[in-house]
Motif scaffolding. Structure first.
Motif, PDB file in Angstrom:
ATOM      1  N   HIS A 109      43.787  67.102  18.291  1.00 26.38           N
ATOM      2  CA  HIS A 109      42.859  67.135  19.426  1.00 26.38           C
ATOM      3  C   HIS A 109      42.211  68.513  19.522  1.00 26.38           C
ATOM      4  O   HIS A 109      40.983  68.629  19.710  1.00 26.38           O
ATOM      5  N   ARG A 405      49.392  63.488  22.706  1.00 25.35           N
ATOM      6  CA  ARG A 405      48.342  62.734  23.384  1.00 25.35           C
ATOM      7  C   ARG A 405      47.351  63.669  24.072  1.00 25.35           C
ATOM      8  O   ARG A 405      47.709  64.770  24.493  1.00 25.35           O
ATOM      9  N   ASN A 406      46.135  63.181  24.186  1.00 25.23           N
ATOM     10  CA  ASN A 406      45.126  63.932  24.926  1.00 25.23           C
ATOM     11  C   ASN A 406      45.201  63.583  26.407  1.00 25.23           C
ATOM     12  O   ASN A 406      46.111  62.865  26.845  1.00 25.23           O
ATOM     13  N   SER A 407      44.267  64.088  27.171  1.00 22.74           N
ATOM     14  CA  SER A 407      44.324  63.886  28.630  1.00 22.74           C
ATOM     15  C   SER A 407      44.152  62.417  29.023  1.00 22.74           C
ATOM     16  O   SER A 407      44.496  62.027  30.141  1.00 22.74           O
ATOM     17  N   GLN A 408      43.622  61.593  28.100  1.00 20.60           N
ATOM     18  CA  GLN A 408      43.479  60.159  28.370  1.00 20.60           C
ATOM     19  C   GLN A 408      44.676  59.358  27.850  1.00 20.60           C
ATOM     20  O   GLN A 408      44.669  58.134  27.900  1.00 20.60           O
ATOM     21  N   GLY A 409      45.664  60.066  27.310  1.00 23.63           N
ATOM     22  CA  GLY A 409      46.858  59.390  26.822  1.00 23.63           C
ATOM     23  C   GLY A 409      46.738  58.827  25.424  1.00 23.63           C
ATOM     24  O   GLY A 409      47.581  58.022  24.999  1.00 23.63           O
ATOM     25  N   VAL A 410      45.715  59.243  24.675  1.00 24.52           N
ATOM     26  CA  VAL A 410      45.484  58.728  23.319  1.00 24.52           C
ATOM     27  C   VAL A 410      46.109  59.684  22.305  1.00 24.52           C
ATOM     28  O   VAL A 410      45.901  60.901  22.377  1.00 24.52           O
TER      29      VAL A 410
END
Length: 454
Positions: A109, A405-410
């Protein structure tokens, strides 16, 4: 290509110091990082020609323009030839290909954000100068003699030396672009396993990222012509390094290999001393005729390590060097591919199981065949595509287990989507461009510079 090393000027007095440089790269897993580098071709919007270094709209002007974003200029001979910011740099390849050497980052990320920020900065300045930038493996339109040369001392030495050892070295310098990722290891044993896996699978990365099908405006018969270039650049410093798979391989054996790689130069007091073709072993004995009586320093050794160009290179980390340059999404995908394979134990074991019984002949057949055939290259009872699908599957699972994970949970596995599509379709970026060339582009490569520019 690297600039001068910032290592110590302390003379080397013991052969063991050379292996210790490699051992000093060992890090605990918590400190493993990801360093992504990519190169890109500049072109003038008005006529698609590569920009010169000089002038109001030249490469130096672009570098100067980038300083508005906090980059600090690096000069050689009074000219700005690179930029530094934090732990990252922007440097120039011999014909002005612009390279971002990214900072060591914790996850993909962050890597993708770094690459995206850099491309936006370059685009802002380039637009003002009437320039554009293109990501591919080989310059699709212009001849070798059309390419400019940047005013860097090491490139002058290499330019004169390359024709003595191969027919395509000058093309490597002036007309190729790559993306690579630099990854860490925990111990000598960890380095050895990662080196073997990545070397065996490097042709699969070459196939997945194949994007250099044109030379001087016409199809060249290859899908990764950039990869083919390396087969006739300089046999003394390129190749698949068969000794990596031999029993007993480790730091000392790699040092022995590097000592047999012919030198290019020694950088002393701001001057590149031409030592092209000479022996670093003689240098260690104080018998380098261009610097009589001088002993090499750790700076010299670090510089020398950057002048070997195998498919995977060991410095204080491992460099994956097999991929053609490409768009933003594939710059991120290369890092994701290798992190997924090498930074998760189960994935590394699965990847080793995939390649451990490859014979030397099979490894070379893959390396020699993918520049032309890429994923369609026959291998055992299938094709290179079968290996690619399995390798990507292993990488996806490795990234999912990392669960960063990124801030969107991906998680990071999303960055492998471009490679999943290529592996499943069996169609490389080069083949898609060839379809356009033979179809709506009506036999011209000029639309590349618009449709595929950053």
């Amino acid at each position: 290509m690297s600039g001068p090393s910032t290592a110590s000027d302390l003379p080397i007095t013991d052969h063991r110091q050379l292996a210790q440089v490699l051992a000093s790269g060992e890090k605990p897993r918590s400190d493993w990082r990801i360093g992504t580098e990519h190169e890109k071709f500049g072109f003038r919007l008005a006529d698609l020609r590569p920009p010169e270094f000089d002038g109001e709209r030249g490469i130096e002007a672009l570098l100067t323009g980038l300083t508005r974003f906090g980059w600090q200029p690096v000069q050689e001979g009074g000219r700005t030839i690179a930029l530094l910011r934090d732990a990252a740099s922007v440097t120039l390849e011999p014909a002005g290909q612009l390279e971002l050497s990214g900072a060591p980052l914790e996850n993909i990320h962050q890597t993708c954000k770094e690459v995206g920020d850099h491309l936006r900065e370059v685009r802002e300045v380039a637009d003002e100068l009437g320039l554009g930038f293109l990501g591919m493996g080989f310059q699709p339109k212009w001849r070798r003699e059309d390419m400019p040369w940047m005013p860097k001392g090491r490139y002058r030495i290499m330019r004169e030396y390359m024709p003595k050892v191969g027919t395509l070295g000058l093309d490597m310098m002036t007309r190729t672009c790559t993306v690579q990722v630099n990854l860490d290891y925990a111990s000598e044993a960890d380095m050895v396993k990662k080196f073997r896996v990545s070397l065996a699978l490097q042709p699969i990365a070459t196939a997945l990222f194949a994007d250099s099908p044109f030379t001087e405006g016409k199809p060249n018969g290859y899908l990764s012509y950039r990869s083919h270039i390396w087969t006739d650049t300089d046999a003394g410093r390129t190749g698949m390094l068969d000794f990596v798979f031999e029993d007993g391989f480790g730091y000392e054996r790699y040092v022995d290999y590097l000592l047999d790689v012919p030198m290019y130069f020694s950088y002393r007091d701001g001057i590149y001393h031409d030592a092209s073709g000479k022996s670093f072993r003689d240098f260690l004995r104080g018998k380098l005729d261009v610097l009589p009586g001088a002993l090499p320093t750790l700076r010299d050794w670090n510089d020398h390590m950057t002048t070997a160009f195998p498919e995977v290179r060991l410095k204080k980390f491992l460099e994956m060097r097999g991929a053609d340059g490409g768009p933003w999404s594939r710059l991120c995908a290369l890092s994701a591919f290798w992190v997924g394979l090498l930074y998760d134990d189960a994935a590394l074991d699965a990847a080793w199981d995939l390649v451990k019984d490859f014979s030397m002949a099979e490894r070379h057949a893959l390396r020699d065949g993918v520049p032309r055939q890429a994923l369609k290259l026959p291998f055992r009872n299938g094709t290179a595509r079968d290996l690619a699908r399995e390798a990507v599957k292993i990488a996806v699972a490795g990234l999912q287990r990392r669960a960063v994970r990124n801030s969107q949970g991906v998680d990071e596995s999303r960055f492998l989507d471009p490679l999943i599509e290529i592996a499943e379709s069996g169609k490389t970026p080069a083949e898609r461009k060839l379809e356009l060339f033979n179809g709506e582009w009506h036999g011209s490569v000029d639309p590349l510079f618009c449709e595929f520019a950053y």
